[in-house]
Design an enzyme around this catalytic site. Structure first.
Site, PDB file in Angstrom:
ATOM      1  N   ASP A 194      51.356  38.579  49.502  1.00 19.86           N
ATOM      2  CA  ASP A 194      51.473  39.606  48.469  1.00 19.86           C
ATOM      3  C   ASP A 194      52.705  40.478  48.679  1.00 19.86           C
ATOM      4  O   ASP A 194      52.851  41.143  49.705  1.00 19.86           O
ATOM      5  CB  ASP A 194      50.215  40.487  48.467  1.00 19.86           C
ATOM      6  CG  ASP A 194      50.248  41.534  47.373  1.00 19.86           C
ATOM      7  OD1 ASP A 194      50.598  41.180  46.232  1.00 19.86           O
ATOM      8  OD2 ASP A 194      49.930  42.707  47.656  1.00 19.86           O
TER       9      ASP A 194
ATOM     10  N   LYS B 189      45.281  38.352  34.227  1.00 19.42           N
ATOM     11  CA  LYS B 189      45.898  39.361  33.357  1.00 19.42           C
ATOM     12  C   LYS B 189      46.035  38.774  31.953  1.00 19.42           C
ATOM     13  O   LYS B 189      47.123  38.434  31.494  1.00 19.42           O
ATOM     14  CB  LYS B 189      47.244  39.789  33.917  1.00 19.42           C
ATOM     15  CG  LYS B 189      47.137  40.455  35.292  1.00 19.42           C
ATOM     16  CD  LYS B 189      48.504  40.739  35.888  1.00 19.42           C
ATOM     17  CE  LYS B 189      48.368  41.336  37.286  1.00 19.42           C
ATOM     18  NZ  LYS B 189      49.683  41.554  37.937  1.00 19.42           N
TER      19      LYS B 189
ATOM     20  N   LYS C 272      41.105  40.049  48.003  1.00 13.64           N
ATOM     21  CA  LYS C 272      42.334  40.828  47.855  1.00 13.64           C
ATOM     22  C   LYS C 272      42.313  42.026  48.804  1.00 13.64           C
ATOM     23  O   LYS C 272      41.350  42.235  49.537  1.00 13.64           O
ATOM     24  CB  LYS C 272      42.512  41.252  46.399  1.00 13.64           C
ATOM     25  CG  LYS C 272      42.684  40.046  45.461  1.00 13.64           C
ATOM     26  CD  LYS C 272      42.841  40.455  44.023  1.00 13.64           C
ATOM     27  CE  LYS C 272      44.215  41.084  43.746  1.00 13.64           C
ATOM     28  NZ  LYS C 272      45.305  40.095  43.834  1.00 13.64           N
TER      29      LYS C 272
ATOM     30  N   ARG D 260      45.108  33.953   8.841  1.00 17.49           N
ATOM     31  CA  ARG D 260      45.505  34.910   9.882  1.00 17.49           C
ATOM     32  C   ARG D 260      44.917  34.572  11.235  1.00 17.49           C
ATOM     33  O   ARG D 260      45.610  34.651  12.262  1.00 17.49           O
ATOM     34  CB  ARG D 260      45.112  36.331   9.451  1.00 17.49           C
ATOM     35  CG  ARG D 260      45.411  37.431  10.473  1.00 17.49           C
ATOM     36  CD  ARG D 260      46.780  37.320  11.119  1.00 17.49           C
ATOM     37  NE  ARG D 260      47.867  37.174  10.162  1.00 17.49           N
ATOM     38  CZ  ARG D 260      49.071  36.733  10.467  1.00 17.49           C
ATOM     39  NH1 ARG D 260      49.338  36.332  11.716  1.00 17.49           N
ATOM     40  NH2 ARG D 260      50.002  36.630   9.558  1.00 17.49           N
TER      41      ARG D 260
ATOM     42  N   GLU E 172      44.325  37.305  50.498  1.00 21.80           N
ATOM     43  CA  GLU E 172      45.638  37.927  50.335  1.00 21.80           C
ATOM     44  C   GLU E 172      46.027  38.632  51.632  1.00 21.80           C
ATOM     45  O   GLU E 172      45.202  39.328  52.246  1.00 21.80           O
ATOM     46  CB  GLU E 172      45.553  38.943  49.190  1.00 21.80           C
ATOM     47  CG  GLU E 172      46.804  39.728  48.924  1.00 21.80           C
ATOM     48  CD  GLU E 172      46.592  40.742  47.808  1.00 21.80           C
ATOM     49  OE1 GLU E 172      46.643  40.344  46.631  1.00 21.80           O
ATOM     50  OE2 GLU E 172      46.346  41.929  48.107  1.00 21.80           O
TER      51      GLU E 172
END
Length: 282
Positions: free
Chosen positions: A221, A134, A166, A99, A199
């Site tokens: 962005d 992410k 950012k 697994r 950004e």
């Protein structure tokens, strides 16, 4: 040991701990310790194979006596019926590693397959598709390995290997000029040789960055393709450029044709489906 290998080892240890605990009582109750066998990895849908090298590490760490024969390497295009590897050894070991090996290989192969699709979409342009942060907690290093196997490129691995200013950093710092200046001063004070990316949300912010300088890459962005084309012209090759935010497979090529160097796509890792495969006795 490299940082990458250390992370992989810790992931494998944790995965075995959560899956096996104090013992695989199903296997231990019905399979003799001396029983030997052989299992094959069977591909059940088309895609890009990824995770073979990590799978070998899973087997090695659990039972070094297991013999792995590899017929297809990472990055190979596979189809239903293909058998990329066969593993021989104690049946108890084959069953207890099945697994974890499949979880890793299905996930990595799904990411590599998705990335390959995006990279093919960019053919004929100089633009590269990038991953993001992410990722699945604990599996980032494997997922970013899969992106590279699929033909993409890695953005920063984490918060430690690049400075990315950012919108929230800019706002909390009090503006673009303060954010960039402080980032440069921090690197100098700490002796860090880190790339600095910032950004921007509109052309006014872009102009502020261009007036100040001191960065390596500028991220546009949530720009439209039209605004992106204008932004690339304003930069004029002085800095690397990256598009991010709301870009889909259908619009990917539109942004690439604006001339950006990179397009970051969170979907490569955050919502991908694993490639179907199984591990069967043979």
């Amino acid at each position: 040991m490299t940082k990458e290998q250390e992370l992989i080892d810790r992931l494998i240890d944790l995965a075995f701990a959560e899956d096996i605990g104090d013992g695989d009582h199903t296997t231990l109750s019905c399979i003799p310790e001396t029983a030997m066998g052989k299992s094959k990895l069977l591909i059940k849908e088309p895609g890009i194979l990824a995770g073979i090298e990590v799978a070998k590490e899973v087997f090695r760490r659990f039972d070094p006596t297991m013999k792995v024969t590899v017929y297809m390497e990472d990055g190979t295009e596979v189809k239903p019926g293909d058998v990329p590897m066969v593993v021989e050894g104690k049946v108890q070991s084959l069953l207890q590693t099945e697994r974890l090996m499949l979880n890793i290989m299905q996930r990595m192969s799904g990411i590599a397959t998705m990335t390959h699709k995006y990279a093919e979409r960019l053919k004929g342009t100089h633009t590269k598709v990038l991953d993001t942060r992410k990722t699945t907690p604990g599996m980032r290093i494997l997922e970013k390995m899969a992106v590279k196997i699929g033909g993409g490129a890695n953005h920063r691995i984490g918060l430690f290997d690049m400075i990315l200013l950012k919108d929230n950093h800019v706002d909390f710092a009090g503006g673009i000029d303060k954010a960039i200046t402080r980032a440069k001063e921090y690197c100098k004070a700490k002796g860090k040789n880190l790339k600095i990316e910032i950004e921007v949300r509109n052309l006014d912010e872009l102009q502020q960055v261009l007036d100040l300088g001191g960065v390596d890459r500028i991220m546009f962005d949530n720009f439209t393709p039209e605004l992106t084309k204008k932004a690339v012209e304003m930069v004029g090759g002085r800095y690397e450029t990256e598009s991010s935010g709301g870009i889909t497979f259908d619009t990917l090529r539109d942004y690439a044709e604006c001339g950006v160097d990179f397009i970051s796509v969170g979907a490569l890792t955050h919502s991908v489906r694993g490639l179907d495969m199984s591990f069967k006795a043979c």
